[in-house]
Design a protein around this motif. Structure first.
Motif, PDB file in Angstrom:
ATOM      1  N   GLY A 184       0.516  10.703   4.262  1.00  0.00           N
ATOM      2  CA  GLY A 184      -0.177  11.455   3.229  1.00  0.00           C
ATOM      3  C   GLY A 184       0.709  11.957   2.107  1.00  0.00           C
ATOM      4  O   GLY A 184       1.941  11.984   2.206  1.00  0.00           O
ATOM      5  N   VAL A 185       0.057  12.376   1.041  1.00  0.00           N
ATOM      6  CA  VAL A 185       0.718  12.986  -0.112  1.00  0.00           C
ATOM      7  C   VAL A 185       0.082  14.338  -0.373  1.00  0.00           C
ATOM      8  O   VAL A 185      -1.016  14.638   0.108  1.00  0.00           O
ATOM      9  N   LYS A 220       0.843  -1.178   0.000  1.00  0.00           N
ATOM     10  CA  LYS A 220       0.000   0.000   0.000  1.00  0.00           C
ATOM     11  C   LYS A 220       0.882   1.232   0.000  1.00  0.00           C
ATOM     12  O   LYS A 220       1.954   1.247   0.594  1.00  0.00           O
ATOM     13  N   GLN A 221       0.411   2.266  -0.668  1.00  0.00           N
ATOM     14  CA  GLN A 221       1.178   3.502  -0.747  1.00  0.00           C
ATOM     15  C   GLN A 221       1.363   4.117   0.636  1.00  0.00           C
ATOM     16  O   GLN A 221       2.437   4.639   0.954  1.00  0.00           O
ATOM     17  N   ASN A 222       0.325   4.053   1.482  1.00  0.00           N
ATOM     18  CA  ASN A 222       0.427   4.647   2.818  1.00  0.00           C
ATOM     19  C   ASN A 222       1.532   3.983   3.635  1.00  0.00           C
ATOM     20  O   ASN A 222       2.305   4.646   4.332  1.00  0.00           O
ATOM     21  N   ALA A 232      -5.463  12.379  12.297  1.00  0.00           N
ATOM     22  CA  ALA A 232      -4.646  13.462  11.756  1.00  0.00           C
ATOM     23  C   ALA A 232      -3.191  13.039  11.616  1.00  0.00           C
ATOM     24  O   ALA A 232      -2.540  13.323  10.597  1.00  0.00           O
ATOM     25  N   CYS A 233      -2.654  12.359  12.629  1.00  0.00           N
ATOM     26  CA  CYS A 233      -1.254  11.908  12.566  1.00  0.00           C
ATOM     27  C   CYS A 233      -1.058  10.913  11.426  1.00  0.00           C
ATOM     28  O   CYS A 233      -0.022  10.935  10.749  1.00  0.00           O
ATOM     29  N   LYS A 234      -2.027  10.055  11.211  1.00  0.00           N
ATOM     30  CA  LYS A 234      -1.930   9.090  10.113  1.00  0.00           C
ATOM     31  C   LYS A 234      -1.853   9.818   8.767  1.00  0.00           C
ATOM     32  O   LYS A 234      -1.030   9.477   7.912  1.00  0.00           O
ATOM     33  N   HIS A 235      -2.683  10.838   8.581  1.00  0.00           N
ATOM     34  CA  HIS A 235      -2.657  11.597   7.329  1.00  0.00           C
ATOM     35  C   HIS A 235      -1.330  12.342   7.162  1.00  0.00           C
ATOM     36  O   HIS A 235      -0.805  12.437   6.049  1.00  0.00           O
ATOM     37  N   ILE A 236      -0.793  12.867   8.251  1.00  0.00           N
ATOM     38  CA  ILE A 236       0.468  13.609   8.164  1.00  0.00           C
ATOM     39  C   ILE A 236       1.623  12.672   7.819  1.00  0.00           C
ATOM     40  O   ILE A 236       2.480  12.998   6.990  1.00  0.00           O
TER      41      ILE A 236
END
Length: 532
Positions: free
Chosen positions: A347-348, A147-149, A340-344
């Motif tokens: 994230g792209v 997965k990209q994440n 939020a921390c997961k997206h930071i």
């Protein structure tokens, strides 16, 4: 991990059910169910809830429940690798190593001064169980399904360790190391294509190879600039946002982000607002601005980011956090800090539209009538006392006490319309909870258009119950319902009136003689997880 032949598992269950020996029957059924379920689960990739933790331990309850599986695999692995143990890691660069097995000796690790480990092995692989040295940084990520994440999480953690001059070791039990190393070389611009990156180490370990599909995937990520390694991050936090929860959540935020970024925290004050801190960050070449606060703080940081073409990330600390909910969905409401921390971390850069109203930037909306009165009623004291309920109280009061407002509205090049409204909202983005902006469902924040939703005033300022009911249905169905609510789209909206216009812009009250509102397509880059 090798897949099992499942045929003998039901045989064990049948024998266990047939035997008249309760203890033996239970043991046989337990062994069959443990091995079968663990193997099937691994094949289906559902491994997230027992992933190895930062201590490199599978949860005790899972090890106990599936003990027969681990005992069987441990014995098989020992026999298979007894004559084939690699005791030395493979050196890729001066401070980067890989090892296809965890069976290295402690002496070998000390010899190379290994002080950081990226474990890409299967989370069910017992060969990678070991007691983590307290002086060694450790991250476990399962690459059983790419997965990209997960890739971005690996790269950013690895880059943080290497920039701190740590010797990093990558564990792997398949070609996941080839993917991560190739991506890292691409992200740090050491090579142009992933195929060239492989030449850095394939001579030393020929079995690590990229498939054609993986090579194309990495090249695409590189071309799309999705492998950006944002290292220096400033978190601009408003400590009085929301109900003043910043001191409570700060340790958790630092703990989650510090392993991946060179994190610096700057708190706003009455003298030093978020906008001035963001300007200072730009002058110091910060890679990533993290706006921590409510929608007002986020807008301040975003305004500077737009001017300087810089990406921002979002840390919701406010009362409503409407922008975060609009961009990231309802999960942002359930677990705001972790989400939020997961997206930071994973994230792209994602481009979204912004708007301008009388030359002032807005990310969400401009509102008149009921929307304006609702936000005005929910002042700071009420939000501190009641939290999000302050908006509900303000909404109720504004609906009951609303006054008709005569306006002239011009959308793009269309003829001007004279309307008498109870509410009018011009939105770029709005979560489903902002009901007065849902004339045609949630506005699309990346379609290059503004969404106008207005409720016509009724005689004698009667409460527009039918219109509110239509909006509630539209919110649930993402479609325009009924004739009580008007909806339109456009790129520019001009609003005039015979008297000053009171309005709100992203939660802040304003007044003007006329409003000139227009969209700025793809004006702001926000770090968010890619849809997978």
């Amino acid at each position: 991990m090798r897949q099992l032949n499942y045929l003998w598992l039901p045989v064990l269950v049948i024998i266990g059910l047939w035997l008249d020996k309760p203890i033996i029957s239970v043991l046989l059924i337990w062994c069959a169910m443990s091995i079968g379920l663990a193997t099937l689960n691994d094949s289906a990739r559902y491994t997230a809830f027992w992933l190895k933790k930062e201590t490199n331990k599978v949860p005790w309850w899972f090890r106990s429940l599936f003990f027969p599986y681990y005992a069987w695999q441990k014995g098989e692995t020992y026999i298979r690798t007894r004559k084939n143990i690699r005791k030395e890691p493979i050196k890729i660069t001066s401070n980067l190593f890989i090892s296809p097995t965890i069976h290295m000796t402690k002496e070998a690790m000390e010899k190379h001064n290994i002080d950081a480990m990226l474990d890409l092995s299967n989370p069910l692989n017992v060969t990678s169980w070991f007691n983590k040295d307290e002086n060694i940084d450790y991250l476990s990520i399962s690459f059983t399904h790419l997965k990209q994440n997960d890739l971005l999480r690996s790269l950013r953690w690895l880059h943080k360790q290497i920039t701190q001059q740590k010797n990093c070791l990558i564990y792997c039990d398949d070609n996941s190391a080839a993917v991560v190393l190739s991506a890292y070389f691409l992200a740090t611009n050491k090579v142009k294509f992933s195929a060239l990156a492989m030449k850095e180490f394939k001579k030393q370990y020929p079995s690590l190879k990229l498939t054609e599909q993986q090579t194309q995937w990495l090249d695409q990520l590189s071309r799309n600039k999705s492998l950006a390694l944002k290292q220096k991050a400033w978190l601009i936090a408003n400590p009085v946002a929301g109900r003043g929860s910043w001191p409570e959540v700060k340790p958790d935020i630092v703990e989650q982000l510090s392993p991946f970024f060179d994190l610096h925290i700057h708190e706003t004050t009455e003298e030093k607002i978020a906008e001035s801190i963001a300007k200072q960050a730009i002058t110091e070449s910060v890679d990533l601005l993290i706006a921590g606060g409510g929608d007002g703080t986020i807008k301040e940081v975003a305004t500077i980011a737009i001017e300087h073409n810089t990406s921002i990330a979002l840390m919701p600390l406010g009362t409503a956090n409407s922008l975060v909910h609009a961009l990231q969905g309802s999960v942002a409401k359930l677990s705001p800090i972790s989400n939020a921390c997961k997206h930071i971390i994973e994230g792209v850069d994602t481009l979204i539209d912004t708007g301008k109203c009388n030359n002032e930037t807005f990310l969400l909306l401009c509102g008149l009538g009921i929307e304006h009165k609702m936000v005005s009623a929910a002042d700071r004291n009420k939000k501190n006392d009641s939290g999000a309920l302050a908006y509900l109280q303000g909404f109720t009061e504004s609906v009951i006490n609303h006054q008709a407002k005569g306006l002239t509205v011009t959308i793009d090049e269309q003829p001007a319309k004279t309307v008498s409204i109870a509410s009018l909202v011009v939105a770029n983005a709005a979560p489903f909870t902002t009901m007065l902006a849902q004339g045609n469902g949630e506005p699309n924040f990346a379609d290059g258009k503004l969404d106008l939703t207005w409720i016509n005033a009724l005689p004698d300022n009667t409460i527009p119950l039918a219109s509110l009911a239509d909006l509630a249905q539209s919110t649930l169905t993402d479609t325009h319902i009924g004739d009580n609510v008007q909806h339109s789209q456009g790129k520019q909206v001009i609003i005039t009136a015979d008297e000053p216009i009171d309005y709100i812009i992203d939660g802040e009250t304003r007044q003007a003689s006329a409003l000139d509102i227009y969209i700025k397509p793809q004006a702001l880059s926000i770090v968010m997880c890619a849809d997978e």
